[in-house]
Design a protein around this motif. Structure first.
Motif, PDB file in Angstrom:
ATOM      1  N   GLY A  12       0.799  -1.222   0.000  1.00 36.53           N
ATOM      2  CA  GLY A  12       0.000   0.000   0.000  1.00 36.53           C
ATOM      3  C   GLY A  12       0.830   1.269   0.000  1.00 36.53           C
ATOM      4  O   GLY A  12       2.053   1.245   0.185  1.00 36.53           O
TER       5      GLY A  12
ATOM      6  N   GLN B 253       0.948   1.533   4.244  1.00 33.33           N
ATOM      7  CA  GLN B 253      -0.165   1.579   5.196  1.00 33.33           C
ATOM      8  C   GLN B 253      -0.815   0.214   5.396  1.00 33.33           C
ATOM      9  O   GLN B 253      -1.238  -0.123   6.515  1.00 33.33           O
ATOM     10  N   ASN B 254      -0.906  -0.600   4.331  1.00 29.01           N
ATOM     11  CA  ASN B 254      -1.465  -1.951   4.482  1.00 29.01           C
ATOM     12  C   ASN B 254      -0.541  -2.833   5.322  1.00 29.01           C
ATOM     13  O   ASN B 254      -1.002  -3.635   6.140  1.00 29.01           O
TER      14      ASN B 254
ATOM     15  N   LEU C 290      -3.176 -11.907  -0.309  1.00 28.29           N
ATOM     16  CA  LEU C 290      -3.170 -10.555  -0.882  1.00 28.29           C
ATOM     17  C   LEU C 290      -2.367 -10.511  -2.179  1.00 28.29           C
ATOM     18  O   LEU C 290      -2.750  -9.820  -3.135  1.00 28.29           O
TER      19      LEU C 290
ATOM     20  N   ILE D  43      -5.819  -3.350  -3.722  1.00 27.77           N
ATOM     21  CA  ILE D  43      -5.713  -3.728  -2.319  1.00 27.77           C
ATOM     22  C   ILE D  43      -5.788  -2.474  -1.447  1.00 27.77           C
ATOM     23  O   ILE D  43      -4.984  -1.554  -1.605  1.00 27.77           O
ATOM     24  N   ASP D  44      -6.754  -2.445  -0.543  1.00 27.28           N
ATOM     25  CA  ASP D  44      -6.856  -1.323   0.386  1.00 27.28           C
ATOM     26  C   ASP D  44      -6.957  -1.847   1.810  1.00 27.28           C
ATOM     27  O   ASP D  44      -6.917  -3.061   2.052  1.00 27.28           O
ATOM     28  N   ALA D  45      -7.094  -0.936   2.776  1.00 26.30           N
ATOM     29  CA  ALA D  45      -7.109  -1.319   4.181  1.00 26.30           C
ATOM     30  C   ALA D  45      -8.253  -2.279   4.490  1.00 26.30           C
ATOM     31  O   ALA D  45      -8.099  -3.219   5.287  1.00 26.30           O
TER      32      ALA D  45
ATOM     33  N   VAL E 207      -7.334  -5.794   3.473  1.00 28.04           N
ATOM     34  CA  VAL E 207      -6.343  -6.379   4.384  1.00 28.04           C
ATOM     35  C   VAL E 207      -7.019  -6.887   5.649  1.00 28.04           C
ATOM     36  O   VAL E 207      -6.788  -8.023   6.077  1.00 28.04           O
ATOM     37  N   ARG E 208      -7.872  -6.055   6.254  1.00 29.49           N
ATOM     38  CA  ARG E 208      -8.543  -6.463   7.498  1.00 29.49           C
ATOM     39  C   ARG E 208      -9.463  -7.659   7.261  1.00 29.49           C
ATOM     40  O   ARG E 208      -9.566  -8.561   8.096  1.00 29.49           O
TER      41      ARG E 208
END
Length: 334
Positions: A19, A23-24, A62, A72-74, A77-78
């Protein structure tokens, strides 16, 4: 303390997974208390054995999505961390779903969770689909996307969007203006989704031609809706009679999506939700699908998911009957 390595073929996939400004990656490290580094075309994961194994599976999942062109965003990932933690990593491949629709700005609309994918598949494969779930699960947005896609593909001649004109626990009083001005506040979420898919100008053009119709549920009575994609939003606020009336409007060549959240019913206490009744009556009927989305399918801010979970815990400990103020009868204070 152990270390595992993952070999990668293309660094752009690693960049996508990590990210912007990593951030990811920070989410994975903070959630699992591991350290992740990329070096010599390899990803190195260090930490406690169990957490490292979870991180390895999540990063591999991922990378698989990145190789298939998924953004791919936050939230991704969660969600994937949650799947791996629950032992459902084999389901990650299913997240690389087909594009439902392209927005006016060229952005692809896709299912982001397994629940959303089942919902989209149900819409494609059934004449009537009930999408039941909490706020933020994409029920309305994905339904509008499917409607626009069907309209563009000339599978239907028009899109009809409707919802009951019930206030959410407030009294708005008399609204000024003509009929359209009066119903606009109730239908705003549907407008927002349509504007996103079509753009304001295209939406207005189709509205004037009659290809798009947005109206309160009361205006469906007495009609037969052929070759239409019909969406009934906020269906938890329909009465039993309204829901039966709506379901019997369906004509040939039409497709129907009914969305609602049975935890947010704004009807008076003595009224039964038509959606709750329909879920029981329609269960098991061929060509009708009932999709139940959960807090795991929330794609808004992560706090929305936490808020929904907190309310679910509270409601289990405090049933709705126990939460009603004492000294009331039929909604009037004694």
């Amino acid at each position: 303390m152990i270390e595992r390595t993952i070999e990668v073929e293309r660094m752009e996939h690693v960049i996508s997974v990590f990210g912007s400004f990593d951030q990811n990656l920070r989410i994975i490290e903070n959630e699992l208390e591991v350290k992740v580094l990329d070096r010599d075309n390899k990803i190195h994961i260090c930490g406690d054995a169990e957490n490292v194994m979870i991180a390895e599976k999540a990063i591999n999942g991922l990378l698989t999505l990145a190789m298939r062109g998924e953004n791919i965003d936050a939230q991704n990932v969660r969600y994937i961390l949650k799947l791996v933690t629950e032992g459902k990593e084999s389901k990650i491949d299913e997240l690389a779903s087909d594009v439902v629709c392209i927005t006016a700005k060229g952005k692809p609309v896709k299912a982001k969770t397994l629940g959303q994918k089942s919902y989209c598949d149900a819409i494609s494969n059934n004449t009537i689909t009930l999408g039941i779930g909490p706020a933020g699960t994409g029920k309305t947005y994905l339904a509008v996307a499917a409607a626009v896609a069907a309209f563009r593909a000339e599978q239907v001649n028009r899109i009809i969007l409707t919802r009951p004109a019930v206030e959410a626990g407030e009294r708005l009083g008399f609204l000024p203006g003509d009929l359209q001005s009066k119903v606009d506040p109730y239908l705003r979420p549907l407008y927002d989704a349509l504007f996103d898919m079509l753009g304001a100008d295209t939406y207005q053009k189709y509205l004037e031609r009659g290809n798009i119709e947005v109206a309160p549920l009361a205006y469906m009575r007495g009609r037969t809706l052929d070759d239409s994609f019909i969406i009934l939003d906020e269906a938890q606020n329909t009465s039993r009679e309204q829901m039966k009336m709506f379901l019997t409007r369906i004509g040939f060549g039409s497709k129907v999506v009914i969305t609602g959240d049975i935890t947010q019913i704004d009807l008076p206490d003595d009224k039964v939700s038509g959606l709750k009744v329909a879920m029981k009556v329609l269960e098991g009927i061929e060509d009708i699908s009932i999709c139940r989305l959960t807090g795991a399918d929330v794609v808004r801010h992560q706090l929305v998911q936490k808020i929904i979970e907190a309310y679910e815990v509270y409601d289990k400990k405090n049933p709705p009957e126990a939460q009603k103020p004492k000294g009331t009868y039929k909604g009037k204070k004694q």
